[in-house]
Scaffold this motif. Sequence first.
Motif: not given
Ligand SMILES: NC(=O)c1ccc[n+]([C@@H]2O[C@H](COP(=O)([O-])OP(=O)(O)OC[C@H]3O[C@@H](n4cnc5c(N)ncnc54)[C@H](OP(=O)(O)O)[C@@H]3O)[C@@H](O)[C@H]2O)c1
Length: 315
Positions: A22, A154, A209, A211, A213, A219-220, A279, A281
């Motif tokens: 992010q 990864s 990911s 959550l 994403q 919320k969605y 992640g 925001r």
């Molecule tokens: N190794 C890889 O290939 C790979 C791939 C993907 C990700 N990653 C890593 O994993 C991390 C996390 O994965 P991700 O960002 O894909 O998905 P995630 O952590 O499942 O979702 C993050 C998103 O969910 C929403 N969110 C997070 N916490 C929240 C809360 N408490 N309440 C409401 N909404 C919330 C936010 O977006 P909104 O506010 O826009 O809804 C946030 O940007 C990334 O930052 C990255 O470092 C690695």
Amino acid sequence: MELRGLGHTDIAVSPIGLGGWQFSRGAGVVGRYWPTISQAGVVEIVRASLDHGINWFETAETYGRGDSERSLAMALEAADADPSDVVVATKWWPLFRGAESIAHTLGQREEYLRPYRVSLYQIHHPYAFSTLRTQMQVLCQLVFERRIAVPGVSNFSACQLRASEEVMQEYGLHLASNQVRYSLLDRRVERRGVLETARKLGISIIAYSPLGQGLLTGKYHGVAAGRVQRAFSSDALSRTRPLIDLLAQVAARYEATPGQVALAWVIRFHGRAVFAVAGARTPEQAKENALAMQLDLTEDELHRLDEVSRMVGLK
Ligand SMILES: NC(=O)c1ccc[n+]([C@@H]2O[C@H](COP(=O)([O-])OP(=O)(O)OC[C@H]3O[C@@H](n4cnc5c(N)ncnc54)[C@H](OP(=O)(O)O)[C@@H]3O)[C@@H](O)[C@H]2O)c1
């Protein structure tokens, strides 16, 4: 706050870490996925994470072509994080590259992340021009030179994980972790034997990911279909409704949120084998996610969530 050892290493990290995708500032193809967050915003997110027990931070070369790494290091400094108190992980981007670039590009990672050390250095995915053997040999060399503390991978399959760990062991080392997509919405690493292989080899799984994403926060599910962001089809939203309802029911017992229950499930369902990198925001999201580490779900709740997640069967 509970800390767990990462793989065979003596690196102790919180069950949940903060993801840095992010923080890409909208730069590059991968970085464009998330809206830009101001540097002041990143500082607040990092501070909220530190204040609520998170001690490790995950980023990658490809997140904003290094912008995420720079932004993370500046934020950690602004939040007064002592380099010896935090663990920083980053990743090398393998596409159209050979193993020699792992070491070549590490200098840039070190520069962007300074004063924080690259503790965990991961191969972002298994699609490079060089063989896995050569890539693992370079990672071993970097450990011997003390430029990185521990190696990780990864998106590796069970077979790729076994082959890579075999090379590591030839050099007296181990892979610390395999970072993979894993959540109540995506159970493929279980079905494909990645999780079982990692457990047998003593390699930690880091769930990205966790959550879904944002989908698992629920919320969605409350907004009109036309306003739904990212890849959440109306089909995905209606199919996952029973899971969101159960998350909300469990959350109500603890005065928690559905997202916190989803995170707690990821880090508890397989004992101590799985870490999550979430992640955020906003600082509020970061705080909420960190507090999920304190949620101790019962065996019954863990298994009911497992059941409904399988029924929903998204992936
Ligand atoms: N190794 C890889 O290939 C790979 C791939 C993907 C990700 N990653 C890593 O994993 C991390 C996390 O994965 P991700 O960002 O894909 O998905 P995630 O952590 O499942 O979702 C993050 C998103 O969910 C929403 N969110 C997070 N916490 C929240 C809360 N408490 N309440 C409401 N909404 C919330 C936010 O977006 P909104 O506010 O826009 O809804 C946030 O940007 C990334 O930052 C990255 O470092 C690695």
